[in-house]
Design a protein around this motif. Structure first.
Motif, short mmCIF file in Angstrom:
data_model
loop_
_atom_site.label_atom_id
_atom_site.label_comp_id
_atom_site.label_asym_id
_atom_site.label_seq_id
_atom_site.Cartn_x
_atom_site.Cartn_y
_atom_site.Cartn_z
N LYS A 3 0.87 -1.18 0.00
CA LYS A 3 0.00 0.00 0.00
C LYS A 3 0.90 1.22 0.00
O LYS A 3 1.88 1.27 0.73
CB LYS A 3 -0.89 0.02 1.24
N GLU A 4 0.53 2.18 -0.84
CA GLU A 4 1.37 3.37 -0.97
C GLU A 4 0.51 4.61 -0.79
O GLU A 4 -0.53 4.75 -1.43
CB GLU A 4 1.99 3.35 -2.38
N GLU A 5 0.93 5.50 0.09
CA GLU A 5 0.20 6.75 0.27
C GLU A 5 0.49 7.66 -0.91
O GLU A 5 1.62 7.79 -1.34
CB GLU A 5 0.58 7.43 1.59
N GLY A 83 -4.04 -1.06 -8.33
CA GLY A 83 -4.99 -0.39 -9.20
C GLY A 83 -6.17 0.27 -8.49
O GLY A 83 -7.03 0.84 -9.14
N GLU A 84 -6.21 0.18 -7.16
CA GLU A 84 -7.33 0.75 -6.41
C GLU A 84 -6.84 1.87 -5.51
O GLU A 84 -5.83 1.74 -4.84
CB GLU A 84 -7.97 -0.35 -5.56
N VAL A 117 -5.30 3.76 -12.48
CA VAL A 117 -6.41 3.61 -11.53
C VAL A 117 -7.52 2.81 -12.19
O VAL A 117 -7.97 3.14 -13.28
CB VAL A 117 -6.96 5.00 -11.12
N GLN A 118 -7.95 1.74 -11.53
CA GLN A 118 -9.07 0.95 -12.03
C GLN A 118 -10.31 1.13 -11.17
O GLN A 118 -11.42 0.97 -11.64
CB GLN A 118 -8.67 -0.53 -12.08
N LYS A 119 -10.10 1.47 -9.90
CA LYS A 119 -11.23 1.57 -8.97
C LYS A 119 -10.89 2.59 -7.90
O LYS A 119 -9.75 2.72 -7.48
CB LYS A 119 -11.46 0.20 -8.34
N ILE A 120 -11.93 3.33 -7.45
CA ILE A 120 -11.76 4.28 -6.37
C ILE A 120 -12.83 4.00 -5.32
O ILE A 120 -14.00 3.87 -5.64
CB ILE A 120 -11.88 5.74 -6.86
#
Length: 124
Positions: A3-5, A83-84, A117-120
């Motif tokens: 996970k990356e901020e 991707g999220e 980005v695939q999903k937010i």
């Protein structure tokens, strides 16, 4: 992948709809111009906001978080994984918006890096 901020800038909150979707990734200058044509039409005679240029080292997204008990939200932070993007938001009452308004704000965000980005997902 960890996970990356994601560093970001909260550019503006609009009290009217700019997209039918819950989120929209602005990938081309034409898409940005289309969004800003709506903004310019709605700004009614005031000075027109400058249109951001799409570049290769940042990503623009538009989110529409659902309101619960307030008339606006602030974006606290964003985390990216596979991707999220998980957008952490906090509710608050914006004095510039009618307190009875429950119109979901359209929030234009600039991510300070280019990501796929695939999903937010928004989290309170």
């Amino acid at each position: 992948m960890q996970k990356e901020e994601i560093p970001f800038e909260d550019l503006h909150h609009y009290s009217y709809s700019l997209t039918d979707k819950d989120f929209f990734i602005i990938e081309t200058q034409d898409e940005m111009d289309e969004i800003y044509s709506i903004i310019h039409k709605k700004s009614g005679g005031r000075r027109l906001a400058p249109i951001p240029a799409i570049s290769n080292d940042e990503t623009f997204i538009l989110i529409k978080p659902k309101l619960k008990n307030t008339n606006d939200v602030s974006v606290e932070n964003m985390v990216y994984e596979k991707g999220e993007i998980i957008v952490k938001i906090k509710e608050f009452n914006n004095p510039n918006i009618n307190t009875s308004s429950r119109q979901s704000p359209n929030i234009l965000l600039k991510l300070l890096k280019k990501i796929l980005v695939q999903k937010i997902v928004t989290q309170y």
